[in-house]
Structures are given as structure tokens and as C-alpha cells.
Design a protein around this motif. Sequence first.
Motif, mmCIF file in Angstrom:
data_model
loop_
_atom_site.group_PDB
_atom_site.id
_atom_site.type_symbol
_atom_site.label_atom_id
_atom_site.label_comp_id
_atom_site.label_asym_id
_atom_site.label_seq_id
_atom_site.Cartn_x
_atom_site.Cartn_y
_atom_site.Cartn_z
ATOM 1 N N GLU A 98 1.358 -1.472 0.366
ATOM 2 C CA GLU A 98 0.370 -0.153 0.358
ATOM 3 C C GLU A 98 0.741 1.256 -0.166
ATOM 4 O OE1 GLU A 98 -2.456 -0.373 3.277
ATOM 5 O OE2 GLU A 98 -3.326 -1.839 2.407
ATOM 6 N N ARG A 99 2.123 1.370 0.588
ATOM 7 C CA ARG A 99 3.116 2.615 0.471
ATOM 8 C C ARG A 99 4.071 1.951 0.912
ATOM 9 N NH1 ARG A 99 0.671 4.293 5.528
ATOM 10 N NH2 ARG A 99 -1.523 4.347 4.208
ATOM 11 N N THR A 100 4.810 3.442 0.782
ATOM 12 C CA THR A 100 6.504 3.232 0.850
ATOM 13 C C THR A 100 7.327 4.518 1.171
ATOM 14 O OG1 THR A 100 6.701 1.252 -1.012
ATOM 15 C CG2 THR A 100 8.516 2.506 -0.241
ATOM 16 N N THR A 101 7.729 4.465 2.475
ATOM 17 C CA THR A 101 8.531 5.736 2.839
ATOM 18 C C THR A 101 9.868 5.302 2.556
ATOM 19 O OG1 THR A 101 6.645 5.923 4.070
ATOM 20 C CG2 THR A 101 9.055 7.170 4.273
ATOM 21 N N LEU A 102 10.766 5.765 2.148
ATOM 22 C CA LEU A 102 12.289 5.937 1.891
ATOM 23 C C LEU A 102 12.546 7.183 2.619
ATOM 24 C CD1 LEU A 102 12.061 5.616 -1.758
ATOM 25 C CD2 LEU A 102 12.482 3.718 -0.086
ATOM 26 N N ARG A 103 14.269 6.943 3.098
ATOM 27 C CA ARG A 103 14.793 8.556 3.398
ATOM 28 C C ARG A 103 16.219 8.204 2.626
ATOM 29 N NH1 ARG A 103 15.943 10.085 9.697
ATOM 30 N NH2 ARG A 103 17.054 11.976 9.138
ATOM 31 N N VAL A 104 16.177 9.748 2.596
ATOM 32 C CA VAL A 104 17.406 10.591 1.676
ATOM 33 C C VAL A 104 18.173 11.636 2.435
ATOM 34 C CG1 VAL A 104 18.675 10.855 -0.646
ATOM 35 C CG2 VAL A 104 16.584 9.132 -0.219
ATOM 36 N N GLY A 105 18.988 10.991 3.682
ATOM 37 C CA GLY A 105 19.661 12.440 4.313
ATOM 38 C C GLY A 105 18.478 12.864 5.062
ATOM 39 N N ASP A 106 18.939 14.375 4.590
ATOM 40 C CA ASP A 106 17.401 14.825 5.934
ATOM 41 C C ASP A 106 15.872 14.770 5.512
ATOM 42 O OD1 ASP A 106 18.521 14.815 8.095
ATOM 43 O OD2 ASP A 106 19.296 17.011 7.257
ATOM 44 N N VAL A 107 16.093 13.669 4.038
ATOM 45 C CA VAL A 107 14.339 14.265 2.819
ATOM 46 C C VAL A 107 13.854 12.970 3.257
ATOM 47 C CG1 VAL A 107 12.952 14.299 1.132
ATOM 48 C CG2 VAL A 107 15.327 16.406 1.883
ATOM 49 N N PHE A 108 11.977 12.158 3.560
ATOM 50 C CA PHE A 108 11.767 11.755 3.058
ATOM 51 C C PHE A 108 10.766 11.800 2.533
ATOM 52 C CE2 PHE A 108 12.936 11.093 7.634
ATOM 53 C CZ PHE A 108 12.913 10.317 8.317
ATOM 54 N N LEU A 109 10.683 10.618 1.685
ATOM 55 C CA LEU A 109 9.856 10.346 0.051
ATOM 56 C C LEU A 109 8.653 9.513 0.387
ATOM 57 C CD1 LEU A 109 9.177 11.578 -2.623
ATOM 58 C CD2 LEU A 109 10.633 9.717 -3.105
ATOM 59 N N LYS A 110 7.644 9.314 0.575
ATOM 60 C CA LYS A 110 6.388 8.785 0.586
ATOM 61 C C LYS A 110 5.720 8.434 -0.487
ATOM 62 C CE LYS A 110 4.080 8.871 4.561
ATOM 63 N NZ LYS A 110 3.376 9.578 5.830
ATOM 64 N N VAL A 111 5.491 7.458 -1.362
ATOM 65 C CA VAL A 111 4.616 7.199 -2.123
ATOM 66 C C VAL A 111 3.217 6.263 -1.458
ATOM 67 C CG1 VAL A 111 4.533 5.485 -4.853
ATOM 68 C CG2 VAL A 111 7.014 7.237 -3.532
ATOM 69 N N ASP A 112 2.092 6.264 -2.277
ATOM 70 C CA ASP A 112 1.320 5.887 -1.945
ATOM 71 C C ASP A 112 0.346 5.315 -2.941
ATOM 72 O OD1 ASP A 112 -1.529 5.518 -0.425
ATOM 73 O OD2 ASP A 112 -0.729 5.755 1.141
ATOM 74 N N ALA A 113 -0.153 4.135 -2.601
ATOM 75 C CA ALA A 113 -1.418 3.841 -3.641
ATOM 76 C C ALA A 113 -2.454 4.345 -3.934
ATOM 77 C CB ALA A 113 -1.474 2.377 -3.620
ATOM 78 N N ASN A 114 -2.824 4.882 -2.821
ATOM 79 C CA ASN A 114 -3.996 6.047 -2.843
ATOM 80 C C ASN A 114 -3.736 7.652 -2.455
ATOM 81 O OD1 ASN A 114 -6.339 7.351 -2.761
ATOM 82 N ND2 ASN A 114 -7.109 5.766 -0.967
#
Length: 245
Positions: A12-28
Amino acid sequence: MDEVTIVVAHSERTTLRVGDVFLKVDANPANLAVEVEAMALAPVPTPEVLWHNPPALALAAVRGTALGVLGKPSLASPAAWAAAGAVIRQLHEAPLPPWPGRRLDDIRTRLDTECEWLTRNAVLPTDVIERNREIAEAALRPYTPAFTHGDLQITHVFTDDDAVTGIIDWSEAGQDDPLFDLATLTLGHEDRLPHLLAGYGQDVDHEIIRAWWSLRSLSAARWLIEHGFDPNTPGAEFDVLRARM
């Protein structure tokens, strides 16, 4: 380039961290839309939105450390827990967000469905399921809705020097029972409830908190199992259910 860290990943969802940035990808994409609007409305510390381009959302990291993790003792001080309680009270006293919350009938239906699944698949002893279903009934009562976070897990509240620096993951925010937030934050950390309430205020029905501990643990178990998480780890949901016996 900084290392890419997978914070959480499931269908349903993936959250990645690169340094001080969080990237969230959501199917909805609607979940991310709720998250952005809720953070804009909430009168409490939240992450900075760097950009929002559905189905992705980029957020700045918040300062500090989480109050703890499920299954391990919280290392946060009583003062940090009290500070969290005071901030949550501010949220609950804020004007309601414009979108509706959950219906009690829907919560009850899901609870019954999940208890039936747990029983049919012998995931837990029947007496544990039945006892917690009885306890959970107390939460299914009329209440005055508040602006709630909706998924206020212990890993979602960050503090630094006994002050709240940020509350993350707002995709389930809405109009709901404020005691559900308090129960979610103290799930598996029942000894921290007095510290939380020292900041929140003592006008809280502890029986309802206990009911939400049972209800949330019963309702979440199948989802956790099916998405690669283990509610049977020490201190997690199944231990919460067994503790009611």
C-alpha cells in the motif's frame, strides 16, 4: 549522494529516506492529500512539506527522536511524555477538519470480521479473542469527535530536550474519538499512560483507553500479518491482548 534507506515498504505504501528528506509513495493518492491538508490545519509541530506530486510526497525530517518503538521500553523521560500529552490536547481542542470520520457501525463490523478471522485461523486462543472482544465493546459508544491524528503510534511522535519537535504520518487524520489517539500512543507502553495524562489532563476514562487497546490490536492483527509484520513479537499487539486475561 546520501544512502537511500527504506523506512517502511508494503503493497500500500513505501517510505524512503535520503539524508534529511523523506519520500512517501502511496497507492491511494487521497491518503497523501489528507496528510498534507491535516498538517496544514493541525496546530502542532509537523514536518515541512517540500513538495507534493501524487502519488509522491516529500517531507523534511523533524528534529529529535521518537518517543519509542513498540515492543521495547521507551527511553523518553516522563517530561517528554507529558509534553506529548499537552500537544495532543491542543490538537484535540482544535477546530474539526472538514472531512468526516469513521462510523461506529463500520468500526464494529470490522472488529467482528477480524475476530471471526482470528478465531477461524486459530491465530490466537479463543478465550483471548473473546475476552478482548468483550473489553473492546466499551469503546463503541457515542463520543464527541475531535481533530485526531488517527494513527498516533509511538514512532510518530518526536521530542528533543523534553519538547515535541514533530508529529508525522497524518494520512488517517480526521474527526474521531480523542481517546483512540491516547490509546494508540500508549499501546504496549501502558506504564507511560500516567505520564502522558500529566500533560494531557486527567479527565480521561481509563476503561475506554483499555478498550481501544484491545480493539486496535484485534482489528490490526490480520493486516499486520498479511503485510509482513509480526504482531506476536514481544511487547506487540498479541502481548497486549494476552495481558487482558
